[in-house]
Design a protein around this motif. Structure first.
Motif, PDB file in Angstrom:
ATOM      1  N   ASP A 176       0.969  -1.168  -0.103  1.00 14.05           N
ATOM      2  CA  ASP A 176      -0.055   0.040   0.017  1.00 14.05           C
ATOM      3  C   ASP A 176       0.739   1.264  -0.001  1.00 14.05           C
ATOM      4  OD1 ASP A 176      -2.103  -1.575  -0.100  1.00 14.05           O
ATOM      5  OD2 ASP A 176      -2.514  -1.226   2.125  1.00 14.05           O
ATOM      6  N   GLU A 177       2.203   1.047   0.502  1.00 16.12           N
ATOM      7  CA  GLU A 177       2.994   2.209   0.422  1.00 16.12           C
ATOM      8  C   GLU A 177       3.878   2.430  -0.704  1.00 16.12           C
ATOM      9  OE1 GLU A 177       2.604   0.283   3.353  1.00 16.12           O
ATOM     10  OE2 GLU A 177       1.064   1.847   3.866  1.00 16.12           O
ATOM     11  N   GLY A 178       3.881   1.300  -1.562  1.00 15.85           N
ATOM     12  CA  GLY A 178       4.360   1.403  -2.751  1.00 15.85           C
ATOM     13  C   GLY A 178       5.855   0.671  -2.675  1.00 15.85           C
ATOM     14  N   HIS A 179       6.118   0.093  -1.710  1.00 11.00           N
ATOM     15  CA  HIS A 179       7.350  -0.766  -1.388  1.00 11.00           C
ATOM     16  C   HIS A 179       7.243  -2.093  -1.740  1.00 11.00           C
ATOM     17  CE1 HIS A 179       7.312   2.480   2.208  1.00 11.00           C
ATOM     18  NE2 HIS A 179       8.040   2.983   0.987  1.00 11.00           N
ATOM     19  N   PHE A 180       8.226  -2.665  -2.139  1.00  9.45           N
ATOM     20  CA  PHE A 180       8.529  -4.117  -2.707  1.00  9.45           C
ATOM     21  C   PHE A 180       8.259  -4.814  -1.435  1.00  9.45           C
ATOM     22  CE2 PHE A 180      11.223  -7.989  -3.115  1.00  9.45           C
ATOM     23  CZ  PHE A 180      10.476  -8.414  -4.343  1.00  9.45           C
ATOM     24  N   ASP A 181       7.284  -5.896  -1.569  1.00 12.56           N
ATOM     25  CA  ASP A 181       7.056  -6.444  -0.494  1.00 12.56           C
ATOM     26  C   ASP A 181       7.969  -7.781  -0.311  1.00 12.56           C
ATOM     27  OD1 ASP A 181       5.526  -8.041   1.426  1.00 12.56           O
ATOM     28  OD2 ASP A 181       3.476  -7.665   0.626  1.00 12.56           O
ATOM     29  N   THR A 182       8.753  -7.753   0.522  1.00 12.76           N
ATOM     30  CA  THR A 182       9.962  -8.643   0.311  1.00 12.76           C
ATOM     31  C   THR A 182       8.936 -10.041   1.138  1.00 12.76           C
ATOM     32  OG1 THR A 182      10.677  -7.833   2.813  1.00 12.76           O
ATOM     33  CG2 THR A 182      11.745  -7.429   0.649  1.00 12.76           C
ATOM     34  N   ALA A 183       8.273 -10.029   2.170  1.00 12.80           N
ATOM     35  CA  ALA A 183       7.492 -10.932   2.695  1.00 12.80           C
ATOM     36  C   ALA A 183       6.773 -11.752   1.785  1.00 12.80           C
ATOM     37  CB  ALA A 183       6.558 -10.905   4.027  1.00 12.80           C
ATOM     38  N   LEU A 184       6.049 -11.042   0.825  1.00 13.72           N
ATOM     39  CA  LEU A 184       5.377 -11.847  -0.542  1.00 13.72           C
ATOM     40  C   LEU A 184       6.281 -12.337  -1.350  1.00 13.72           C
ATOM     41  CD1 LEU A 184       2.439 -12.120  -1.618  1.00 13.72           C
ATOM     42  CD2 LEU A 184       2.956 -10.081  -3.044  1.00 13.72           C
ATOM     43  N   TRP A 185       7.246 -11.888  -1.715  1.00 14.11           N
ATOM     44  CA  TRP A 185       8.253 -12.573  -2.298  1.00 14.11           C
ATOM     45  C   TRP A 185       8.962 -13.845  -1.737  1.00 14.11           C
ATOM     46  CZ3 TRP A 185      10.069 -11.948  -7.340  1.00 14.11           C
ATOM     47  CH2 TRP A 185      11.232 -12.926  -7.377  1.00 14.11           C
ATOM     48  N   ASP A 186       9.064 -13.895  -0.438  1.00  8.79           N
ATOM     49  CA  ASP A 186       9.479 -14.988   0.397  1.00  8.79           C
ATOM     50  C   ASP A 186       8.551 -16.232   0.372  1.00  8.79           C
ATOM     51  OD1 ASP A 186      11.995 -13.721   1.281  1.00  8.79           O
ATOM     52  OD2 ASP A 186      11.345 -13.074   3.082  1.00  8.79           O
ATOM     53  N   ALA A 187       7.127 -15.816   0.246  1.00  8.90           N
ATOM     54  CA  ALA A 187       6.139 -16.627   0.373  1.00  8.90           C
ATOM     55  C   ALA A 187       6.029 -17.301  -1.171  1.00  8.90           C
ATOM     56  CB  ALA A 187       5.036 -16.197   0.857  1.00  8.90           C
ATOM     57  N   ARG A 188       6.352 -16.608  -2.046  1.00 10.27           N
ATOM     58  CA  ARG A 188       5.804 -17.120  -3.394  1.00 10.27           C
ATOM     59  C   ARG A 188       7.066 -17.533  -4.250  1.00 10.27           C
ATOM     60  NH1 ARG A 188       1.863 -16.963  -0.967  1.00 10.27           N
ATOM     61  NH2 ARG A 188       0.108 -15.630  -1.079  1.00 10.27           N
ATOM     62  N   ASN A 189       8.156 -17.389  -3.957  1.00  9.31           N
ATOM     63  CA  ASN A 189       9.269 -17.874  -4.643  1.00  9.31           C
ATOM     64  C   ASN A 189       9.392 -19.225  -4.351  1.00  9.31           C
ATOM     65  OD1 ASN A 189      11.227 -17.558  -6.666  1.00  9.31           O
ATOM     66  ND2 ASN A 189      12.684 -16.657  -5.123  1.00  9.31           N
ATOM     67  N   TYR A 190       9.939 -20.145  -5.261  1.00  9.41           N
ATOM     68  CA  TYR A 190      10.072 -21.550  -5.354  1.00  9.41           C
ATOM     69  C   TYR A 190      10.703 -22.161  -4.091  1.00  9.41           C
ATOM     70  CZ  TYR A 190      15.130 -21.704  -6.655  1.00  9.41           C
ATOM     71  OH  TYR A 190      16.499 -21.462  -6.992  1.00  9.41           O
ATOM     72  N   PRO A 191      11.739 -21.316  -3.348  1.00  6.42           N
ATOM     73  CA  PRO A 191      12.326 -22.166  -2.370  1.00  6.42           C
ATOM     74  C   PRO A 191      11.333 -22.469  -1.107  1.00  6.42           C
ATOM     75  CG  PRO A 191      13.914 -20.460  -3.143  1.00  6.42           C
ATOM     76  CD  PRO A 191      12.821 -20.335  -3.726  1.00  6.42           C
TER      77      PRO A 191
END
Length: 287
Positions: A176-191
């Motif tokens: 919502d603040e326009g920042h890259f969501d690292t937690a979302l990336w962590d949850a969705r990336n293949y590892p």
């Protein structure tokens, strides 16, 4: 090649309850599809890259010409190719639920509309860049649905995308603040998906085979990719080979993160997929 031997390319949309707007896709139908209403065909889903469209694989990737040539030469069987469009990185992100729409809306629509096999053995998936990210994730999450997967220059960066990656400005990953969501990336990336995938495809101690086989993986990358795709592809191969050591292939090509590399690697990717996809189009009565 004579046009009589060429497949047909069509562009369509359908209403997606998940998205709340029309879902666009391009379809390649092999030569003879209209003349054989009793036959089911294998189907390959091909996902586009970041900020791409459902038309990219045909307009820029030479999908139709490549499929025509490989089918005519007998390298792959006649098959249906579905190239969906997405505003996201094939995830349920901040801008749309692309993952849910793929499984819950697109696949049922395709199987109700076209004469394609509706079992794992007749279904494969692939993608380039962000589409490679999505294709691998879909295969890891649902190994019961896909016989094989191809990831061309996959944007599956570990631990995070490089700063020049469009992931940092894509609305799928911007909070919502326009920042890259690292937690979302962590949850969705293949590892994040590997352990559950391993549990699904690894035989139990008392069994010789698992209930769901591993999904063989083809990876390609350009050696001068500006996002260092070769490095990340090698990490991916290493991670996947721990689970399925005989079912991973990595090809490297001269070039960068470009359609030149993806066009060059598409024939090898399709040949790989069809080592595992059922090559036989079946009669609709099952014979």
């Amino acid at each position: 090649m004579s046009s009589a031997l060429a497949g047909d390319v069509e562009h369509h949309t359908f209403d997606s309850p998940t998205l709340g707007h029309p879902y666009p896709y391009t379809v390649y139908l092999p030569d003879g599809y209209a003349d054989s209403p009793e036959r089911d065909y294998p189907v390959v889903y091909l996902l586009h890259g970041s900020f791409g469209t459902e038309r990219d694989w045909v307009a820029k990737g030479n999908l139709a010409q490549t499929a025509d040539r490989l089918i005519a030469a007998g390298h792959i069987p006649p098959a249906v190719f579905i190239m969906p469009g997405s505003r996201s990185w094939w995830i349920d992100g901040h801008n749309e639920a692309a993952r849910s729409a793929f499984f819950e809306d697109l696949m049922p629509h395709v199987e109700a509309t076209y004469r394609v096999g509706n079992n794992r053995d007749q279904r494969a998936i692939g993608g380039l860049s962000a589409g490679g990210f999505g294709a691998l994730n879909f295969a890891l999450e649902r190994p019961d649905l896909f016989a094989a997967v191809a990831a061309l220059s996959p944007a599956s960066y570990v631990p995070y995308p490089p700063l020049n990656s469009s992931a940092h400005r894509h609305p799928a990953f911007l909070d919502d603040e326009g920042h890259f969501d690292t937690a979302l990336w962590d949850a969705r990336n293949y590892p994040a998906l590997l352990e559950e995938y391993r549990m699904q495809v690894t035989p139990r101690p008392s069994a010789e085979e698992s209930d769901v086989p591993p999904v063989p993986l083809y990876i390609s990358a350009g050696r001068s990719d500006v996002y260092d795709a070769e490095y990340h592809a090698r990490l991916m191969r290493q991670a996947m080979e721990r689970i399925q050591p005989n079912d991973v292939r990595l090809d490297l090509y001269p070039g960068g993160h470009t359609w030149r590399v993806w066009r060059a690697s598409l024939p090898a990717a399709l040949n790989f997929l069809f080592q595992y996809v059922d090559p036989q189009a079946e009669d609709r009565d099952g014979t």
